[in-house]
Design an enzyme around this catalytic site. Structure first.
Site, PDB file in Angstrom:
ATOM      1  N   GLU A 276       0.822  -1.216   0.000  1.00 29.53           N
ATOM      2  CA  GLU A 276       0.000   0.000   0.000  1.00 29.53           C
ATOM      3  C   GLU A 276       0.851   1.259   0.000  1.00 29.53           C
ATOM      4  OE1 GLU A 276      -3.055  -0.086  -0.586  1.00 29.53           O
ATOM      5  OE2 GLU A 276      -3.867  -1.985   0.140  1.00 29.53           O
ATOM      6  N   ARG A 280       0.826   3.796  -3.237  1.00 33.85           N
ATOM      7  CA  ARG A 280       0.209   5.106  -2.993  1.00 33.85           C
ATOM      8  C   ARG A 280       1.251   6.193  -2.765  1.00 33.85           C
ATOM      9  NH1 ARG A 280      -5.534   3.764  -0.020  1.00 33.85           N
ATOM     10  NH2 ARG A 280      -5.504   1.539  -0.399  1.00 33.85           N
ATOM     11  N   ASP A 409      -5.223  -9.925  -8.189  1.00 34.63           N
ATOM     12  CA  ASP A 409      -5.528  -9.022  -9.311  1.00 34.63           C
ATOM     13  C   ASP A 409      -4.325  -8.350  -9.970  1.00 34.63           C
ATOM     14  OD1 ASP A 409      -5.176  -7.612  -6.926  1.00 34.63           O
ATOM     15  OD2 ASP A 409      -6.977  -6.393  -7.093  1.00 34.63           O
ATOM     16  N   GLU A 544     -11.894   0.820 -10.340  1.00 37.90           N
ATOM     17  CA  GLU A 544     -11.546  -0.092 -11.434  1.00 37.90           C
ATOM     18  C   GLU A 544     -12.399   0.059 -12.698  1.00 37.90           C
ATOM     19  OE1 GLU A 544     -11.814  -1.040  -8.238  1.00 37.90           O
ATOM     20  OE2 GLU A 544      -9.699  -1.341  -7.777  1.00 37.90           O
TER      21      GLU A 544
HETATM   22  C1  DMJ Z   1      -6.247   0.601  -4.861  1.00 37.32           C
HETATM   23  O1  DMJ Z   1      -5.451   0.763  -3.764  1.00 37.32           O
HETATM   24  C2  DMJ Z   1      -5.498  -0.032  -5.992  1.00 37.32           C
HETATM   25  O2  DMJ Z   1      -6.160   0.187  -7.185  1.00 37.32           O
HETATM   26  C3  DMJ Z   1      -5.294  -1.494  -5.797  1.00 37.32           C
HETATM   27  O3  DMJ Z   1      -4.710  -2.092  -6.917  1.00 37.32           O
HETATM   28  C4  DMJ Z   1      -6.622  -2.175  -5.543  1.00 37.32           C
HETATM   29  N1  DMJ Z   1      -7.343  -1.543  -4.479  1.00 37.32           N
HETATM   30  C5  DMJ Z   1      -7.483  -0.126  -4.484  1.00 37.32           C
HETATM   31  C6  DMJ Z   1      -8.649   0.387  -5.285  1.00 37.32           C
HETATM   32  O4  DMJ Z   1      -9.736  -0.397  -5.346  1.00 37.32           O
END
Ligand code: DMJ
Length: 645
Positions: A276, A280, A409, A544
């Site tokens: 994270e 970010r 994912d 998404e």
């Molecule tokens: C975000 O932090 C990123 O896109 C991550 O890949 C998946 N989760 C969240 C958004 O849904």
């Protein structure tokens, strides 16, 4: 003579009843009923009364509007997005001040063979909805404070009751803009400029909430007008930096930059999640450096990047999930020595770029080692990976479950994107990506009933489950990006089909917003494609679908994708906008009357969702050209390296 037993008494009564002494007169009947009632024993009376009360309760409970409402009230059974978050408690509603509109937004064009009836739910739901709308309108009329009514009507602003914006407080909410927005909602053809302005306005509104109630903290809690702390590093502010730059919000950008320059310090005794904070914070700082050329952001990126490196000191070199950036120590979660596959394979774009910029190879080497190991690992199914990997032995664990959703994912996303970032030379990434797409087609794709929507389900020990996370909606965009970069054209066909499905995940909900997870119906005779379990009805303002709409529009120029996005933006404005500032995640996308705010604005709403909206509505393909930049999984654009390198 012994007194009559209860049994005797009853038999006498019934003997009388059946004696044929019958009179048609109403009064007699009433008297006779009353007499019979009096003749019953106390136990018999209690039994009859109890049965009647029970029947009454069952009757009320089976009345749909009531049960739906009760569900809304209890809607706290949501799946936590991150463990142990205190603010996952259901929030007592702040009733929407704006009455729910009778007419749903216009249906965008759907390819003729797949056009779905324009309804949100089966007829029974529509009827309920109609009832609720009427109820809600009445409630608003009767119940709301005079000034909030004016607010809703005059300004078209959605507000949670009790959090109404004062006219002089509102940022940029001039009458002109409000009128324009109202026209936009009604008009099927909305200009590029007004859509871009609507996104800027949404951003400013979100930013106002963040500034007023959570400045310098991680996340805004817009309903309680407070903040939540995750890492204590101003997460929302950093995530939003490049969005402000791209949206042209100079003033906001400058104030945020000043905070980064004077307040942001990574020298803190705090545990952060490697994935994270990489996507970010490191991603956000690197992209802002590239867009602005300001070395402040590069220096900060180097600082956080080097502080995250202890995570890779594990027996297997597969990184731990958590790092203390002050102490320089790292550890797995308390209950396991596993890391999540998506997490350890979706930090590569950022660390590779850090090496590129600093000419220090250690970052790229560390994340490259992870990819090398995962490439070679046994336990994949046609290129699909399990969800966990052990940090001691470097092997996959909990094998047998395959998903394109949570925990796996972005592994697939970063295979393609690393190949693109590096100038399409690193063939192992391409091979793994192509194999995985075939694995998806072979094992996870199915069609829903009745409308034949193509969806990506999950596989658990050979058993197919028609469950799809909203997170999977990154896939249409990624497939389209691959096709744009010369991968097979059928990837684009699949991207378009999945895009339609993701759009329907919004369109088929009563609020026009997708739930976190849906289950598709596959059996013949189903009346609707999508089912949503009670625990999955929340919406966290995730990006998404909007992200994929952006890619699909950029590559096809089909304006239906912009129109779909426009509908979604309006639904966010209608059900998640908090009038005192900010947007909130909600508990129940199936209840437009009572979406039940969760009191949290995730940093990715500013970092990703609003950025992708803006890029989707812009017709300027040179605005973050997809031939020059590759977006990390948090929507932070990083440069594609020149082919000559
Ligand atoms: C975000 O932090 C990123 O896109 C991550 O890949 C998946 N989760 C969240 C958004 O849904």
């Amino acid at each position: 003579m012994h007194p009559p037993s209860r049994k005797d008494f009853v038999s006498v009564t019934f003997a009388e009843q059946g004696s044929g002494n019958y009179n048609n007169g109403k009064q007699w009947r009433r008297q006779s009923c009353w007499r019979k009632w009096k003749q019953l024993s106390r136990l018999q009376r209690s039994l009859i009364l109890f049965t009647l009360v029970l029947l009454l309760i069952c009757g009320i409970a089976s009345y749909p509007t009531v049960t739906e409402h009760l569900r809304g009230l209890t809607g706290g059974d949501q799946e936590p997005d991150r463990g142990g978050d205190a603010d996952l408690r259901p929030v007592i509603p702040h009733v929407l001040a704006e009455p729910v509109k009778q007419d749903p937004p216009p249906l965008p064009e759907v390819p003729s063979q797949k056009r779905l009836p324009h309804k949100r739910g089966p007829p029974i739901l529509q009827n309920r909805l109609q009832k609720k709308e009427n109820a809600s309108n009445t409630l608003v009329e009767e119940d709301k404070a005079p000034d909030s009514k004016k607010e809703g009507e005059d300004e078209g602003l959605i507000s949670w009751r009790g959090a109404v914006i004062d006219a002089d407080q509102a940022t940029e909410d001039t009458k002109d803009e409000e009128n324009k927005e109202e026209q936009n909602t009604k008009s099927p053809v909305v200009s590029e400029v007004s859509r871009l302005e609507a996104v800027q306005k949404a951003f400013r509104h979100a930013w106002k909430g963040y500034k007023d109630f959570s400045w310098g903290h991680d996340e805004l809690r817009p309903i309680s007008k407070s903040y939540g702390e995750w890492f204590g590093l101003g997460l929302t502010l950093i995530d939003a930096l490049d969005t402000m730059w791209i949206l042209g919000l100079k003033e906001e950008f400058e104030e945020a930059k000043a905070w980064v320059a004077t307040e942001l310090s990574f020298n803190k005794n705090v545990d952060v999640n490697l994935f994270e904070s990489t996507i970010r914070i490191l991603g956000g700082l690197l992209s802002t450096y590239h867009l602005t050329g300001d070395t402040l952001f590069l220096d900060k990126a180097k600082d956080i990047g080097s502080r995250l490196m202890p995570a890779f000191n594990t027996p297997s070199k597969i990184p731990y999930s958590d790092v203390n950036i002050g102490k320089g120590t790292a550890h797995p979660p308390r209950w396991t020595s596993d890391s999540t596959v998506a997490e350890v394979t979706s930090i590569q774009l950022e660390f590779r770029e850090l090496s590129h910029l600093t000419q220090d190879p250690q970052y790229q080497a560390a994340v490259g080692e992870v990819m090398k190991q995962v490439h070679k690992l046994e336990g994949k199914l046609d290129g699909l990976v399990p969800m966990f990997i052990n940090t001691n032995n470097g092997q996959f664990t909990h094998q047998g479950i395959y998903t394109l959703g949570a925990r796996a994912d972005s592994y697939y996303e970063y295979l393609l994107k690393q190949w693109i970032q590096g100038g399409k030379k690193e063939n192992e990434f391409l091979e793994d990506y192509l194999q995985a797409v075939e694995g998806v087609k072979k094992n996870l794709l199915q069609k829903s009933s009745p409308n034949g929507l193509i969806f990506v389900g999950e596989l658990s020990h050979g058993q197919f489950s028609p469950k799809m996370d909203h997170l999977v909606c990154f896939l249409p965009g990624t497939l389209a990006l691959g096709a744009h970069n010369g991968l097979p054209a059928d990837h684009m066909d699949l991207a378009k089909q999945l895009m339609e499905t993701c759009y329907q995940m919004y369109g088929q909900m009563e609020t026009g917003l997708s739930p976190e997870i849906v289950h598709f119906n596959m059996h013949q005779g189903s009346t609707r494609d999508v089912d949503v379990k009670l625990a999955d009805r929340h919406n966290l303002l995730r990006p998404e679908t909007v992200e994929s709409l952006f890619y699909l529009y950029r590559f096809t120029k089909d304006t239906k994708y912009q129109d779909w996005g426009w509908e979604i933006l309006q639904s966010f404005n209608k059900y998640t906008k908090v009038s005192s500032g900010g947007y909130t995640s909600i508990n129940n996308v199936r209840d437009p009357e009572y979406p039940s705010p969760r009191d949290k604005m995730e940093s990715f709403f500013l970092g990703e969702t609003l950025k992708y909206f803006y890029l989707l509505f812009s017709n300027d393909t040179s605005l973050i050209s997809l031939d020059q930049y590759v977006f990390n999984t948090e929507a932070h654009p990083l440069p594609i390296w020149p082919a000559t390198e």
